[in-house]
Design a protein around this motif. Structure first.
Motif, PDB file in Angstrom:
ATOM      1  N   LEU A  69       0.917  -0.865  -0.117  1.00  0.00           N
ATOM      2  CA  LEU A  69      -0.228  -0.493  -0.098  1.00  0.00           C
ATOM      3  C   LEU A  69       1.045   1.243  -0.307  1.00  0.00           C
ATOM      4  N   ALA A  70       2.088   0.584   0.467  1.00  0.00           N
ATOM      5  CA  ALA A  70       3.248   2.616   0.388  1.00  0.00           C
ATOM      6  C   ALA A  70       3.242   2.925  -0.739  1.00  0.00           C
ATOM      7  N   SER A  71       2.640   4.209  -0.854  1.00  0.00           N
ATOM      8  CA  SER A  71       2.938   5.267  -1.783  1.00  0.00           C
ATOM      9  C   SER A  71       4.476   6.247  -2.291  1.00  0.00           C
ATOM     10  N   ILE A  72       5.144   6.534  -3.473  1.00  0.00           N
ATOM     11  CA  ILE A  72       6.152   7.263  -4.083  1.00  0.00           C
ATOM     12  C   ILE A  72       5.786   7.981  -2.507  1.00  0.00           C
ATOM     13  N   ASP A  73       4.658   8.827  -2.719  1.00  0.00           N
ATOM     14  CA  ASP A  73       4.945   9.941  -1.533  1.00  0.00           C
ATOM     15  C   ASP A  73       5.547   9.612   0.366  1.00  0.00           C
ATOM     16  N   ASP A  74       4.972   8.644   0.257  1.00  0.00           N
ATOM     17  CA  ASP A  74       5.324   7.808   1.241  1.00  0.00           C
ATOM     18  C   ASP A  74       7.123   7.428   1.658  1.00  0.00           C
ATOM     19  N   TYR A  75       7.072   7.318   0.304  1.00  0.00           N
ATOM     20  CA  TYR A  75       8.524   6.607  -0.232  1.00  0.00           C
ATOM     21  C   TYR A  75       9.630   8.059   0.524  1.00  0.00           C
ATOM     22  N   VAL A  76       9.158   9.528  -0.127  1.00  0.00           N
ATOM     23  CA  VAL A  76       9.289  10.594  -0.116  1.00  0.00           C
ATOM     24  C   VAL A  76       9.447  10.775   1.570  1.00  0.00           C
ATOM     25  N   GLU A  77       8.508  10.578   2.106  1.00  0.00           N
ATOM     26  CA  GLU A  77       8.758  10.215   3.889  1.00  0.00           C
ATOM     27  C   GLU A  77       9.460  10.261   4.371  1.00  0.00           C
ATOM     28  N   ASP A  78       9.845   8.905   4.048  1.00  0.00           N
ATOM     29  CA  ASP A  78      11.102   7.678   4.655  1.00  0.00           C
ATOM     30  C   ASP A  78      11.471   9.004   3.843  1.00  0.00           C
ATOM     31  N   LEU A  79      12.130   9.348   2.937  1.00  0.00           N
ATOM     32  CA  LEU A  79      13.425  10.252   2.819  1.00  0.00           C
ATOM     33  C   LEU A  79      13.266  11.724   4.235  1.00  0.00           C
ATOM     34  N   GLU A  80      12.192  11.879   4.270  1.00  0.00           N
ATOM     35  CA  GLU A  80      12.273  13.438   4.547  1.00  0.00           C
ATOM     36  C   GLU A  80      12.546  12.543   6.225  1.00  0.00           C
ATOM     37  N   THR A  81      12.368  11.757   6.611  1.00  0.00           N
ATOM     38  CA  THR A  81      12.717  11.733   7.929  1.00  0.00           C
ATOM     39  C   THR A  81      14.299  11.411   8.005  1.00  0.00           C
ATOM     40  N   VAL A  82      14.625  10.409   6.950  1.00  0.00           N
ATOM     41  CA  VAL A  82      16.075  10.577   7.419  1.00  0.00           C
ATOM     42  C   VAL A  82      16.921  11.400   7.240  1.00  0.00           C
ATOM     43  N   ILE A  83      16.624  12.792   6.489  1.00  0.00           N
ATOM     44  CA  ILE A  83      17.756  13.953   6.176  1.00  0.00           C
ATOM     45  C   ILE A  83      17.171  14.827   7.500  1.00  0.00           C
ATOM     46  N   ASP A  84      16.022  14.328   8.051  1.00  0.00           N
ATOM     47  CA  ASP A  84      15.503  15.409   9.363  1.00  0.00           C
ATOM     48  C   ASP A  84      16.643  15.472  10.287  1.00  0.00           C
ATOM     49  N   THR A  85      17.141  14.023  10.173  1.00  0.00           N
ATOM     50  CA  THR A  85      18.360  13.548  11.049  1.00  0.00           C
ATOM     51  C   THR A  85      19.496  13.812  11.360  1.00  0.00           C
ATOM     52  N   LEU A  86      20.163  14.299   9.821  1.00  0.00           N
ATOM     53  CA  LEU A  86      21.178  15.084  10.022  1.00  0.00           C
ATOM     54  C   LEU A  86      21.728  16.626   9.881  1.00  0.00           C
ATOM     55  N   GLY A  87      20.617  17.517  10.021  1.00  0.00           N
ATOM     56  CA  GLY A  87      21.615  18.769  10.471  1.00  0.00           C
ATOM     57  C   GLY A  87      22.331  19.191   9.368  1.00  0.00           C
ATOM     58  N   GLN A  88      22.514  19.295   8.196  1.00  0.00           N
ATOM     59  CA  GLN A  88      22.929  19.172   7.106  1.00  0.00           C
ATOM     60  C   GLN A  88      21.776  19.099   5.725  1.00  0.00           C
ATOM     61  N   ILE A  89      21.472  20.013   4.523  1.00  0.00           N
ATOM     62  CA  ILE A  89      21.250  19.539   3.489  1.00  0.00           C
ATOM     63  C   ILE A  89      21.788  18.254   2.591  1.00  0.00           C
ATOM     64  N   PRO A  90      21.615  17.335   2.675  1.00  0.00           N
ATOM     65  CA  PRO A  90      21.692  16.720   1.729  1.00  0.00           C
ATOM     66  C   PRO A  90      23.165  16.849   0.216  1.00  0.00           C
ATOM     67  N   ILE A  91      23.366  15.785  -0.215  1.00  0.00           N
ATOM     68  CA  ILE A  91      23.980  15.173  -1.692  1.00  0.00           C
ATOM     69  C   ILE A  91      22.715  14.200  -1.638  1.00  0.00           C
ATOM     70  N   LEU A  92      22.216  13.436  -2.386  1.00  0.00           N
ATOM     71  CA  LEU A  92      21.236  13.136  -2.757  1.00  0.00           C
ATOM     72  C   LEU A  92      22.339  12.177  -4.306  1.00  0.00           C
ATOM     73  N   ILE A  93      22.288  10.914  -3.679  1.00  0.00           N
ATOM     74  CA  ILE A  93      22.430   9.710  -4.758  1.00  0.00           C
ATOM     75  C   ILE A  93      20.751   9.110  -5.038  1.00  0.00           C
ATOM     76  N   GLY A  94      20.194   8.859  -6.122  1.00  0.00           N
ATOM     77  CA  GLY A  94      19.635   7.480  -5.808  1.00  0.00           C
ATOM     78  C   GLY A  94      19.266   6.568  -7.128  1.00  0.00           C
ATOM     79  N   HIS A  95      18.893   5.509  -6.917  1.00  0.00           N
ATOM     80  CA  HIS A  95      18.918   4.310  -8.435  1.00  0.00           C
ATOM     81  C   HIS A  95      17.737   4.092  -8.177  1.00  0.00           C
TER      82      HIS A  95
END
Length: 278
Positions: A69-95
């Motif tokens: 049932l997971a949507s692409i928007d749900d996966y974007v939310e997962d990415l947001e959750t991870v980035i929120d823990t970093l304290g820095q704007i990320p370099i993103l690599i997606g495959h």
């Protein structure tokens, strides 16, 4: 709210080349493990803090019982959750699908730089799937069965040739193939065109798009189209297939990314310093 996510993090083993961490986003049917084989440590050894994580329902992350049932928007939310823990704007690599998730993330968020590897194009995969059904019906059917029953050994030979180069040892290829898992039906529908990407090339950070000449999943012609759409730098790799982070020549892919980042991030940093000095 995101379920608990499996996250791996590596600090630079030597001098830190960039204050921005590198976040690696995996594609469909896989998990953070695909980055952990080579890229995670290799990038840390070259001066970058690196983070890989498994999307909800994948790898060791929670949400497996509702993965379909997971949507692409749900996966974007997962990415947001991870980035929120970093304290820095990320370099993103997606495959692959991860590249599509990164594109959707960029609709609302900044990034220091972006690398799309064999990425799903912004329009989605509807045209790509139609071409595959006509020109490679055997591969199209096996992709269907992968989603329906998972990584059955009867599917390994044809799908293995599509995902990995022929010179990958059969034992390694079988290990990787056996770790694949079914993908969210809803996310696949989103990438079929129901949730397209809306990005303007003028608002993007430095971007590199990488295609693989032997890629049968997302052909290099389609990847090149993405580069043109975003006015991004483009590299086409020979002797490598779709799963370029696992392939025999994975280091070629990694070194091209590292060279590009060193050149472009250094150039951007120097430009910022010059402006502040003026």
């Amino acid at each position: 709210m995101s379920p608990e996510l499996e996250i791996f993090r590596r600090k630079p083993t030597g001098p830190r080349l960039c204050s921005n961490p590198v976040v690696l986003v995996h594609g469909a049917f896989t998990g953070a493990w695909c980055w952990n084989e080579h890229f995670l440590t290799y990038f840390a050894d070259h001066g970058y803090e690196t983070i890989s994580f498994s999307l909800r329902g994948h790898g060791g992350s929670g949400g497996r019982n509702v993965r379909s049932l997971a949507s692409i928007d749900d996966y974007v939310e997962d990415l947001e959750t991870v980035i929120d823990t970093l304290g820095q704007i990320p370099i993103l690599i997606g495959h692959s699908m991860g590249g599509y998730i990164v594109q959707k993330y960029l609709e609302k968020h900044p990034a220091r730089a972006v690398v799309l590897m064999a990425s799903v194009p912004p329009e989605g995969l509807l045209a790509n799937n139609a071409m595959m059904a006509v020109s490679q019906p055997d591969l199209f059917l096996q992709m269907f069965w992968l989603q329906a029953i998972g990584p059955h050994t009867l599917l390994r030979d044809r799908l293995g040739r599509a995902m990995l180069s022929n010179d990958v040892a059969s034992d390694d290829g079988m290990i990787y193939f056996g770790r694949l898992e079914t993908e969210s039906h809803r996310a696949l529908m989103d990438m079929a065109g129901t949730n397209p990407v809306f990005l303007s090339p003028t608002d993007l950070p430095p971007m590199l798009v990488i295609g693989a000449k032997r890629d049968e999943i997302v052909p290099s012609e389609m990847v090149h189209h993405t580069a043109v759409r975003y006015d991004a730098d483009y590299i086409l790799l020979d002797h490598i297939a779709h799963a370029m982070m696992l392939d025999t020549h994975w280091q070629d892919a990694a070194d091209n990314v590292l060279d590009w980042m060193k050149k472009n991030l250094t150039r951007e940093d120097d430009s910022a310093k010059n402006k502040s000095a003026a």
